[in-house]
Design an enzyme around this catalytic site. Sequence first.
Site, mmCIF file in Angstrom:
data_model
loop_
_atom_site.group_PDB
_atom_site.id
_atom_site.type_symbol
_atom_site.label_atom_id
_atom_site.label_comp_id
_atom_site.label_asym_id
_atom_site.label_seq_id
_atom_site.Cartn_x
_atom_site.Cartn_y
_atom_site.Cartn_z
ATOM 1 N N ARG A 966 6.647 -6.987 -2.821
ATOM 2 C CA ARG A 966 5.441 -7.283 -2.188
ATOM 3 C C ARG A 966 4.716 -8.627 -2.331
ATOM 4 N NH1 ARG A 966 1.937 -3.323 -5.550
ATOM 5 N NH2 ARG A 966 3.020 -1.855 -4.578
ATOM 6 N N ARG A 1035 -3.842 -8.814 -9.290
ATOM 7 C CA ARG A 1035 -3.282 -8.454 -7.823
ATOM 8 C C ARG A 1035 -3.759 -9.246 -6.645
ATOM 9 N NH1 ARG A 1035 -0.305 -2.807 -8.592
ATOM 10 N NH2 ARG A 1035 0.614 -3.018 -10.630
ATOM 11 N N LYS A 1105 -2.895 -2.682 -14.444
ATOM 12 C CA LYS A 1105 -3.042 -3.449 -13.281
ATOM 13 C C LYS A 1105 -4.621 -3.633 -12.994
ATOM 14 C CE LYS A 1105 -2.486 0.428 -10.631
ATOM 15 N NZ LYS A 1105 -1.677 1.418 -9.558
ATOM 16 N N LYS A 1107 -7.376 -5.088 -10.070
ATOM 17 C CA LYS A 1107 -7.463 -5.337 -8.614
ATOM 18 C C LYS A 1107 -8.974 -5.888 -8.170
ATOM 19 C CE LYS A 1107 -4.294 -1.603 -7.379
ATOM 20 N NZ LYS A 1107 -4.006 -0.418 -6.874
ATOM 21 N N CYS A 1326 -0.065 6.627 2.035
ATOM 22 C CA CYS A 1326 0.831 5.747 1.540
ATOM 23 C C CYS A 1326 2.376 5.694 1.687
ATOM 24 C CB CYS A 1326 1.146 5.838 -0.221
ATOM 25 S SG CYS A 1326 1.668 7.422 -0.666
ATOM 26 N N CYS A 1332 9.618 5.528 -2.712
ATOM 27 C CA CYS A 1332 8.750 5.292 -4.024
ATOM 28 C C CYS A 1332 9.250 6.303 -4.890
ATOM 29 C CB CYS A 1332 7.250 5.916 -3.693
ATOM 30 S SG CYS A 1332 6.370 5.648 -5.077
ATOM 31 N N CYS A 1371 1.659 11.276 -4.534
ATOM 32 C CA CYS A 1371 1.253 11.365 -5.751
ATOM 33 C C CYS A 1371 -0.096 11.011 -6.141
ATOM 34 C CB CYS A 1371 2.363 10.680 -6.621
ATOM 35 S SG CYS A 1371 2.152 8.957 -7.205
ATOM 36 N N CYS A 1375 -2.333 5.379 -4.046
ATOM 37 C CA CYS A 1375 -2.000 3.983 -3.301
ATOM 38 C C CYS A 1375 -2.922 3.919 -2.186
ATOM 39 C CB CYS A 1375 -0.944 3.397 -2.973
ATOM 40 S SG CYS A 1375 0.111 3.409 -4.604
HETATM 41 S S1 SF4 Z 1 0.529 7.054 -3.919
HETATM 42 FE FE1 SF4 Z 1 2.322 7.619 -5.445
HETATM 43 S S2 SF4 Z 1 3.802 8.256 -3.806
HETATM 44 FE FE2 SF4 Z 1 2.320 7.182 -2.889
HETATM 45 S S3 SF4 Z 1 3.119 5.074 -2.705
HETATM 46 FE FE3 SF4 Z 1 1.662 5.148 -4.518
HETATM 47 S S4 SF4 Z 1 2.869 5.584 -6.078
HETATM 48 FE FE4 SF4 Z 1 4.199 6.172 -4.432
#
Ligand code: SF4
Length: 1472
Positions: A966, A1035, A1105, A1107, A1326, A1332, A1371, A1375
């Site tokens: 990244r 970040r 983290k 942000k 995401c 991931c 998940c 993100c």
């Molecule tokens: S929300 Fe969860 S599944 Fe989606 S990119 Fe982020 S860590 Fe991975």
Amino acid sequence: MGSITSVREAVGRIAGLSSNIVISVQSSQSVDLEFSNGLQNVVNTVAESTPEVISVRHNADPFLSAVQPARSGKLVTITTTSPTLLSAVPHLYKLASYPVVVHVSLEPAECPDYSVISSIRQCGFTFLHSETLQEAQDIALSSHALAVQSGKGVIHFFASADSAEDASIDFEDKEFVREVLDVDAAKPRLESTSSNLYANVDNTANARIEPEGAESSPQSVTSDDIYNIIAKIWEQIEKGTGRRYHAFEYAGPPNAESAIFVFGSNTKVFAREINDASSTDEFFGAGIISARLYRPWLSDKLVAVLPKTLRRFAVLEQTRKNTTKWGPVLLDLLVSLKTGESKNTAPVIVGHHLGSLEPTTVRQALRGIFQNLHSGSPVQNLRIGNQAVSGDSASPSEARQPEVENAYMKILSQVFGDHLHIANRYGNDNAGISSVIASSPEFGYGSLIARLDQRKTFVSEIQEEAKTQNFASDASKDSLSKWALSAEDPRRANQLAEEVVKSLSLDGSSAAARLLQSKALFFKESQWLIGSDAWAYDLGNSGIHHVLASGQNVNMLILDSQPYSERTAADATRRKKDIGLYAMNYGNAYVASVAVYSSYTQVLQAMLEASQFEGPSVVLAYLPYNKENDTPLTVLQETKKAVDLGYWPLYRWHPSDGDDGEPSFSLDSERIKRDLEEFLRRENQLSQLMRRHPEFSANLSNSYGSEVRELQKRNAKDAYSKLLEGLYGAPITILFASDNGNAESLAKRLGNRAKARGLKSMVLAMDDYPLEDLPKDENVVMITSTAGQGEFPQNGRGFWDGIKSANDLDLSSVKYAVFGLGDSHYWPRKEDRIYYNKPGKDLDARIKLLGAKPLVDLGLGDDQDPDGYQTGYGEWEPKLWAALGVDKVEGLPEEPAPLTNEDIKIQSNYLRGTIAEGLMDESTGAISASDQQLTKFHGTYMQDDRDIREERKAQGLEPAYSFMIRCRLPSGVATPQQWLQMDEISSAHGNETMKLTTRQTFQFHGIVKRKLRPAMRAINQALMTTIAACGDVNRNVMCSSLPERSQYHREVHAVSKKISDHLLPATTAYHEIWLKDDNDNKIQVAGNAVVDQEPLYGPTYLPRKFKITIAIPPHNDTDVYAHDIGLIAIKNGGEHLEGFNVLVGGGMGTTHNNKKTYPRTGSMIGYISAEKVHIACEKIMLVQRDYGDRKNRKHARMKYTIDDMGVDVFRGKVEELLGEKFEEPRPFKFFSNIDTFGWQKDEEGFNHFTVFIENGRIEDTADFPMRTGLREIAKVHKGEFRLTGNQHLILSKVHNDDLPMIKEMLAKYKLDNLQFSGLRLSSSACVAFPTCGLAMAESERYLPQLVTKLEDTLEENGLRHDSIVMRMTGCPNGCARPWLAEVAFVGKAYGAYNMYLGGGYHGQRLNKLFRSSIKEDEILAIMKPLLKRYALERQDGERFGDFVIRIGMIKATLEGKKFHDDVAEAEEDEES
Ligand code: SF4
Ligand SMILES: Cc1cc2nc3c(=O)[nH]c(=O)nc-3n(C[C@H](O)[C@H](O)[C@H](O)COP(=O)(O)O)c2cc1C
């Protein structure tokens, strides 16, 4: 008794009852032949087991599948349509010697073509014909009985339309079927392993040795034998059913003088018409004959049924095209009637061609036939009925390019544009030639050769012509001679062709006009032939061979669509030969193996190279699919497996492009098949290749296969056993299966504790344990968590499959214990409770069943218990020690605390760890676990490709590790040069795609370890960095993207950069590890004298983290409420930045079912001036550094620190450090958190265009070469590329002068398309699968599909243009900031999502759980009516998120702490 309505069902059922193997030939995978209806649930009476049904595509040489089983004594049936028969001729000759039955449904349905049957009449099979539904059932049975009893092949043919109107019939009587088949007679043959069934029929030993390839020749079965057997069968059928069948069937008066013989459909319609005839009709009193037994053709049986009075005989043959003057049946009749004794009295025989007839035209047709028959000189071959029925002799489905295969055609069109010529394209207009033939490669090859010749002649004509005085101007002559010189050079020829055409058009002479008529020939085409891999079965005779042997400049694109997962299911004897190897061995061809779903760039390269190569080229293109409607995702996953494991290597081979004109080989994927490897070795290429690319050597020489995996297991266990040798105490084997580490850490801890109690403990993942050892192990403890929907975790699936199917495993001397980890609310519906801890329960029951004795009862851990699974475990473990007699051990050592992230950070020497050493270790694609934590601080994560995880495991390989990188890009602003460099990095080091992230930066995926350092260097060369893009530090700093007021925006942007720089970690480890060149000794290595300082962070950095984001009202496109610090830019009275309102404590990540975790929107703590804002950010960060929770990472984000201490206390602490107080917040207003698409002009006159990039993925596909388009634009664009927080892209600062050019380019690459639904434009997902590691469900690859499924509803309800913010993540890490969306889906398990509703439209309010663990059908069932209701009931301007709250579907979540309150489903759940 049930009933049957279709002929194919009737036939299919009989086939199912009478065969061991049914090969169902499919015209295309989406069209499942109706035969299969009949096959379902039919029990095979012969082998007393359900027949094996094998579906084989029509173009995959289906009859070959029958050869091996037939030879091994199996009763094989093939169900097919007629177009496949001709290409099966070579096999039919072989199969005729075995009891194989082929049921053929004649095509095309509206007017079946019987010539297919007559063409193969000599192939040695017996042919039986049926017309009605009842006949089809009886004749199908007759066919099988005849095959079994004669040992010979039988073809049963019928036209299904003939029986379409028939009344339904009863199911067959199974007992009767068994009786007619004469199962008992068949059994000894079936049980015999003899490859020749014939020998057994005769009860003679088959001692004859067959020459290879030759089939047994059944001399002993004569036509008479066949007749005797079938006559007996028909007698039996008559006895059982009253229905009687004969070899030839005659209807009509015994003294008829004229008759018709029908070889086609409609016999019964003719019969009815003749029967109803009045005395004035020409056909009154005529007879009608048809052949039930078409082959063997028994003349005496025919003569026997014909009335002796017969004088005139009309033969009707339903054939589409005549290959001979006389129809085959006519010839049969002539032979039967005009030879021998009857030849003088034989009737006049007149042949007719029968076309399609409507019921209303039958009468008229009969009149025509009989008028002709009775005329003085009857016309032979008179055509009756409509001959021109829609085109060709194949069903439409036979001659269609499957949609999914179009990807390659699209790329060909993109690459070669107007100069592409596909000789055998489906749907080509070839007057008079059927589409089936025109699309066949053989036809294409012929036409290509003709085309090549034509152009060659044209070139010589031009050469001559250029010397003449036929032209008005010299310019024409000059251009023609120039052109003729370069006519074979595609680039030059096409350039010059334009000039030639121009000057000829101006010339005006008749010679010029004549040449212009052949204008197309001036252009050098890229000529292609499309073939399927069916050619691979018989390479020596195939089209490939012809093309190679011709040496002509023909390019072949050969599509292979066999899915990787099916490759081993294929019959070993019908394995395809490797076309690539064949062509390379031939030596004169360019050969490439490509896969569009693996590398688009490589496909392009191969096509261009093939086209440029002067000689034959073979491009083998992989496109695996099971069904035509397979989603691109399925195709992608299959491709990845095949390429990754070397089943489908990507390569390019040029026969003379290497040094000294030697062949050159480029391997474009990592692994190759062994036979290819051997070829290369032989060609001395491998050693060269390995020399050139030493990195391949490990993979090239790797052997692989499941035996490796077995060996690995064995070694792991043996090594462990060795280690335990010499230790005392009872042995205990602890096996675990775990996806996310809970079960694994329990198992390891249990292992340590067992050791401390003096036991010899061994801890292994279930799949690493050799199952055959289980009966020998004394004490076995199994700890498994629950994955998916009640499934075993990935590293326990093999073990469970083994246990499940091993019936002979005797575990009577094993003592065992099982502990399961699960979550009783993971699948909340009552009916899904069965999934709670299912693997643990199943395992316990199964092990017990196999005879093992439980040490303790099954223990269950539940995430819902107060201490999660520890609650149940805490009670279970002591019982285990008691059962093993080690519960009262004194003086147990203290357990070492597990290594935490904090420990790793401290021990890392300012983020060095052993990263540098790990990068050099070539034995693995991975780095150590603690380095994995540390590399995050450097902007890179280790991941593995989850699409191929299982397959690699099965092959004994480590997961396909790669890295995500990244970048750090404050405000997401990049120059065109940087864009080009990023694009190049994604090709050179990554997976050919880039992700524009939700935090405005570039992310690369699929970077393998050895490319990590070069990629990092390349990023830094582009004047970007990756430091602190991930990890427990501040970040990338975000900032609203659209520079509507450019001056003001520049000022805000400068602040974001300042904050970013101010908060950068100071460690030099980044530079040292990634950027130093190999000779740079000045750089510190761990342990040297230079000591790093981290004045802001200290050695342990932040607890979690951190942000920061900036939003410029009225756009909240960076979701200012979702970050640790959210800054809202405030303007002074004029157009300049004055300061910021400060929000603190926003954050998204949560853990499913853990109510102590929640998302939170930031709290306003006041206003600060622009000059001081970076210091304020620093102080906020320092308070978090010192007060954040460093023990529990799930509680370490600043949102929890603030909620724990209260906002006022927190603000107080910041103000104390800052030395001043925040001012009162200033007023501001947001309108939305989505992007503003299309063109905008700023106050300086610059133009900005927001491009819609679905979920931020920059990639090329066959449909949309977006990456290429952006790259081309970057080459000419002079402004900026701005990445937005919604993962889109702004082409920024386009000068008015450049506007037309940029618009043209955007249009050319379809990048200006904004005709998407409001829902799609406002959606965001995401990354999730496949890279991931935390993803529980698909996101980026699935959201677009879900939106598509809702778009009809939007359209119907007038919501197409309404913006509704919808987000998805794989998940709960969040993100894509799902908790702020009006509707969100968060992955719970593969295919299942939690659904949230009620977020604020401009990102100001969290949503709330509406339903958990729902799948697509439920999502659609909720969303569709809800959207409709929204359309009908919303108030003026009311947003979707507000609407669902107003109508009471969901309660508003006003602060993070209340996120779990008032959740509708949980209440319902508790009541139930
Ligand atoms: S929300 Fe969860 S599944 Fe989606 S990119 Fe982020 S860590 Fe991975
Ligand atoms: C994707 C996923 C699916 C799950 N499905 C179930 C399930 O069907 N039944 C169940 O009891 N628990 C289920 N769970 C809960 C886990 O089994 C539980 O959280 C366990 O502690 C995880 O252990 P592990 O880290 O060893 O994999 C699931 C968890 C996840 C992440």
